[in-house]
Design an enzyme around this catalytic site. Structure first.
Site, short mmCIF file in Angstrom:
data_model
loop_
_atom_site.label_atom_id
_atom_site.label_comp_id
_atom_site.label_asym_id
_atom_site.label_seq_id
_atom_site.Cartn_x
_atom_site.Cartn_y
_atom_site.Cartn_z
CG HIS A 1 -1.87 1.17 1.24
ND1 HIS A 1 -3.23 1.00 1.35
CD2 HIS A 1 -1.68 2.50 1.14
CE1 HIS A 1 -3.83 2.17 1.31
NE2 HIS A 1 -2.90 3.11 1.18
CG HIS B 1 -0.74 7.19 -1.02
ND1 HIS B 1 -1.95 7.38 -1.63
CD2 HIS B 1 -0.99 6.49 0.12
CE1 HIS B 1 -2.91 6.85 -0.89
NE2 HIS B 1 -2.35 6.30 0.18
NE ARG C 1 0.78 12.09 -2.24
CZ ARG C 1 -0.22 11.62 -1.50
NH1 ARG C 1 -1.19 10.90 -2.04
NH2 ARG C 1 -0.27 11.88 -0.22
CG ASN D 1 -4.95 8.75 -3.34
OD1 ASN D 1 -3.90 8.22 -3.71
ND2 ASN D 1 -5.08 9.32 -2.16
CG HIS E 1 -9.93 4.81 3.24
ND1 HIS E 1 -8.71 5.43 3.39
CD2 HIS E 1 -10.70 5.27 4.26
CE1 HIS E 1 -8.75 6.24 4.45
NE2 HIS E 1 -9.96 6.17 4.98
CG HIS F 1 -4.92 2.39 5.71
ND1 HIS F 1 -6.27 2.42 5.99
CD2 HIS F 1 -4.77 3.03 4.53
CE1 HIS F 1 -6.88 3.07 5.03
NE2 HIS F 1 -6.01 3.44 4.14
CG ASP G 1 -1.63 4.87 3.96
OD1 ASP G 1 -1.66 5.26 2.77
OD2 ASP G 1 -2.45 5.25 4.82
CG HIS H 1 0.31 15.26 2.10
ND1 HIS H 1 -0.63 15.55 1.15
CD2 HIS H 1 -0.10 14.13 2.72
CE1 HIS H 1 -1.59 14.62 1.19
NE2 HIS H 1 -1.29 13.75 2.13
CB ALA I 1 -4.75 12.78 6.26
O1 DOR Z 1 -3.37 9.54 5.62
C1 DOR Z 1 -3.75 9.27 4.49
N1 DOR Z 1 -3.18 9.82 3.40
N2 DOR Z 1 -4.76 8.40 4.34
C2 DOR Z 1 -5.30 8.16 3.15
O2 DOR Z 1 -6.22 7.39 3.09
C3 DOR Z 1 -4.82 8.87 1.94
C4 DOR Z 1 -3.45 9.33 2.10
C5 DOR Z 1 -3.04 10.32 1.05
O3 DOR Z 1 -3.25 10.07 -0.13
O4 DOR Z 1 -2.46 11.35 1.41
ZN ZN Z 2 -3.31 5.10 1.53
#
Ligand code: DOR
Ligand code: ZN
Length: 372
Positions: A41, A43, A45, A69, A164, A202, A275, A279, A291
């Protein structure tokens, strides 16, 4: 790093609970060898951000399930193919890191798209975001009955649904949203599609750990390093700490302990999923903080810390390197990696395109280090 936040005895964050789990008398190993792990899992970007973070995951993992996402979300196989190419182009030269792609489920996802996904060979799962649950989830599912033809086809073809697991009902307390999701959405969904392969992503609660443990083998769960290491005190210790804010949010200590038990207990349905959710620092230290915890650069070291505290270092390899591959019906990696016991300090900040990014627990010490 605010010194008041750090336990002077250990150098570790005071809110990193779990000393009582350590096993005194055990000889602490100096190295740890394991089959090359995967991240189930992640991200990554896009654009500059992708180029800034891809190498970190490639250094830690052989493969990763990549979340869809983006803005706009990756809803079609054609988009997933292009995104995969951009990821491969962002990797350091010579890297053999394999991105395993996912589609973003919407109310309108068709059974045809599911067939194309399976035929592609590179789409390995479909992600369910309840609309409004988290970052870039606006295009997510508003009612789980809407994409039922797609889910039916996933069940038929064995394509996993990644969930999720939080309700979005504003009347449900934010700390109860995972448990409510299991009762209101997941259990009815699994009754309706009993052969559907599902990963509850998660997990953060005892309820989720128990639900998965009691379920049939077609339900699995990923667990992050941060949910193994921290309880919700971490978000509020010595001030409001946005780098510990993720969704689903960290929970009470009883839940963290249940997750540690699940991760270290040997049940093959629990496996590693960082996860890691990058950011820019300016959007974390913000009035409406984004988040997500950025753990990609030190993921294995964080997991090793959690497993060692539980006296379960010998269980790390199966959790990190075997269970996920088995669940996804992919070959286990044969290459090996090594962690060495070595004190080092997590960087306080890293470059992130034009921005900076703060890795989780930046400025704090770790006792394990991945050998390059
Ligand atoms: O903390 C998180 N950040 N939870 C999520 O489900 C999405 C993720 C994000 O894409 O930043
Ligand atoms: Zn995630």
């Amino acid at each position: 790093m605010d010194p008041a936040h750090v336990d002077p005895a250990t150098g570790l964050a005071a809110a990193m609970a779990g000393a009582e789990e350590s096993a005194p008398g055990r000889v602490a190993p100096a190295t740890l060898s394991l089959a090359r792990p995967d991240d189930w899992h992640l991200h990554l970007r896009d654009g500059e951000a992708l180029r800034a973070v891809a190498a970190a995951s490639a250094a830690q993992f052989a493969r990763a399930i990549v979340m869809p996402n983006l803005k706009p979300p990756v809803t079609t196989v054609a988009q997933a193919r292009d995104y995969r190419e951009r990821i491969l182009a962002a990797l350091p030269p010579g890297s053999d890191f394999e991105p395993l792609m996912t589609l973003y489920l919407t109310d309108l996802t068709s059974a045809d798209e599911i067939r194309r996904a399976v035929d592609s060979g590179f789409v390995k799962a479909v992600k369910l975001y309840p609309a409004g649950a988290t970052t870039n989830s606006d295009a997510g599912v508003t009612d789980i009955a809407k994409p039922r033809a797609a889910i039916e086809e996933m069940q038929r073809l064995g394509l996993p649904l990644l969930v999720h697991g939080e309700v979005t009902d504003p009347d449900v307390d934010v700390f109860d949203r995972e448990a409510a999701f299991i009762d209101r959405v997941l259990e009815p969904l699994r009754r309706h599609f009993p052969a559907l392969r599902v990963v509850l992503e998660h997990i953060t609660t005892r309820e989720a750990a128990q639900y998965v443990a009691a379920a049939a083998e077609n339900l699995g769960a990923t667990i992050t390093a941060h949910h193994l290491l921290y309880n919700r005190n971490a978000i509020f210790s010595g001030g409001l700490r946005p780098h510990w804010y993720c969704l689903p949010v960290l929970k009470r200590e009883t839940h963290r302990r249940a997750l540690v038990q699940a991760a270290t207990g040997g049940d093959p349905r629990f496996f590693l999923g960082t996860d890691s959710a990058p950011h820019p620092a300016r959007l974390k230290a913000h009035a409406a903080a984004c988040a997500g915890c950025y753990t990609a650069p030190h993921a294995l070291e964080l997991y090793a810390t959690a497993f060692e505290r539980a006296g379960a270092l010998d269980r790390l390899e199966a959790f990190a390197s075997f269970h996920g591959a088995d669940f996804y019906r992919l070959p286990r990696n044969t290459a090996r990696v090594e962690l060495r016991r070595e004190r080092w300090t997590i960087p306080e900040s890293l470059p992130f395109g034009e921005d900076e990014i703060v890795p989780l627990a930046g400025g704090e010490g770790l006792d394990w280090r991945l050998v390059a």
